[in-house]
Design a protein around this motif. Structure first.
Motif: not given
Length: 451
Positions: A396-411
């Protein structure tokens, strides 16, 4: 023919040098044999020579225009290099449709973000070959990403056929796979699979399992870097070990790979358990940072883990961010103290910047328990899609996740929130490969964040 047989034998042992020498001799003997040329291309691709492989496939098409086998293999090479539009254009030239052609089309469409059409292509592939495990696996991820867990979750079991390291491991446990039977008076062994991040993400389902059978002993078998971390899970009757080094030699009645738990438990996309976090924040550790109390403590990771599997190398590379983006971000915000949590060879590029060397924490992180202790001293983690993102979310750490335009299924494909972790915010590329606008938004959000 004898040369080709010898070449096949060498290739089966992944002796690509010998296989290529022999198949080249065979091609000289039978220069108009498209099967030999296509095999030559396959092995050149396997040996990491994509341009030479494409030349071999082109030679096949000179003899057999529209040859489906050669076009599918060529398209696979293009997909592995991230040339998805080119792959689709090539696939349109096939003289007839095959399961392999439909599968490569699905791969390209998925990577271009057209998941519904990719799903349709998987359907077409499986209509022609219902046993095509790779198409089943791809379809399962598309269904899961689109929220169709009722069909996607059972089909995700096809990964046990796709990945040899899973398929070869199944018989080693000497007892049946758990299919969801009553576990009263039984012992279940769950074993970790795939990457560290996958195991951290899905270990939450042990709590669901325990709630259903609170008296059932659970044995969790994971990689060494995860053992100390998972021993902190607040689950009674759980033993965690690496290999078979449990405190006492325990018999078990069933075994199950960890990522099969949601399917066995009937999990749905509607309710993701423990999104608020499921690992304790109070891990005992001697790691202490020299943090400035007047600044926001920000951890960052810029490169995702690498893979030797050619099918996923481009996707892994697309997740990573140039380190320079973080170097510029640090100059543009004054109220943040940045800490590098990057591990592996990529950290060497940071150490070459002398004014950043004092923020490198890799030497203090020898296990995920150590990494958790470091994360617990952060106000924020900014990271690409790699294992530490799941660890921060589980803490539960505040996290900013950087994703490519076409990300993995879970996102999924859109949105800034994820049902997997309440403390996580998603930052997506607007244009494939372009991180500039993402970091412009990061800068704005950091400057407006209180400290």
């Amino acid at each position: 023919m004898q040369l080709q047989q010898w070449a096949e034998q060498a290739a089966s042992q992944q002796d690509w040098s010998t296989a290529l020498q022999l198949i080249e001799l065979a091609a000289w003997q039978e220069p108009d044999n498209p099967q030999i040329l296509c095999r030559w291309g396959d092995w050149l691709a396997a040996a990491g020579q994509p341009e030479e492989a494409i030349a071999a496939y082109q030679a096949v098409l000179e003899f057999q225009p529209g040859c489906p086998q050669s076009i599918a293999a060529w398209a696979a090479v293009l997909n592995e290099q991230g040339q998805f539009a080119e792959a689709i254009a090539l696939l349109d030239q096939a003289s007839e449709q095959t399961a392999d052609l439909w599968h490569q089309r699905a791969v390209a469409l998925q990577s271009l973000g057209d998941w519904p059409q990719a799903l349709t292509s998987c359907d077409s592939a499986l209509q022609l070959d219902p046993t095509a495990a790779e198409s089943q696996f791809l379809r399962s991820k598309l269904r899961l990403g689109l929220g169709d867990w009722s069909q996607g979750s059972p089909e995700y079991e096809s990964r046990l056929l796709v990945f040899s390291e899973l398929r070869d491991r199944l018989p080693s446990f000497g007892c049946p796979l758990w299919q969801g039977e009553d576990l009263t008076n039984k012992t279940l062994l769950i074993w970790g699979e795939q990457g560290y991040g996958d195991q951290i993400q899905f270990v939450r389902y042990l709590s669901v399992l325990h709630d259903r059978w609170p008296e059932t002993p659970l044995l969790l078998l994971v990689s060494e870097p995860l053992v100390d971390l998972f021993r902190q899970l607040a689950i009674a009757n759980l033993q965690v070990a690496t290999q078979f080094t449990f405190e006492t030699e325990s018999a078990y009645d069933f075994h199950l790979p960890l990522l099969s738990l949601p399917e066995r438990l009937g999990a749905t996309a509607d309710v993701i358990p423990l999104a608020q976090g499921y690992l304790p924040r109070s891990l005992q550790s001697e790691i202490r940072l020299q943090a400035n109390p007047r600044q926001l403590q920000v951890g960052f990771v810029w490169q995702a883990g690498e893979t030797s599997d050619r099918r996923y190398q481009w996707r892994q590379a697309s997740k990573s961010v140039p380190l320079e983006q973080f170097l510029q971000l640090r100059l543009q915000v004054n109220h943040c103290q940045f800490w590098s949590l990057q591990v592996g060879p990529a950290r060497q590029s940071l150490l070459q910047n002398w004014d950043w060397a004092d923020c490198d924490l890799a030497d203090r992180m020898h296990s995920f328990a150590d990494t958790a202790a470091v994360l617990n001293q952060m106000d924020l983690l900014i990271t690409v899609d790699t294992a530490i993102a799941h660890l921060a979310g589980a803490l539960e750490i505040p996290t900013w996740l950087l994703l490519p335009k076409f990300a993995d299924w879970r996102w999924s494909l859109t949105g800034s929130e994820t049902p997997w972790y309440q403390s996580m915010r998603l930052y997506r590329q607007a244009i494939a490969g372009d991180w500039r606008s993402v970091f412009e938004q990061l800068q704005q959000d950091l400057n407006s964040r209180p400290y």
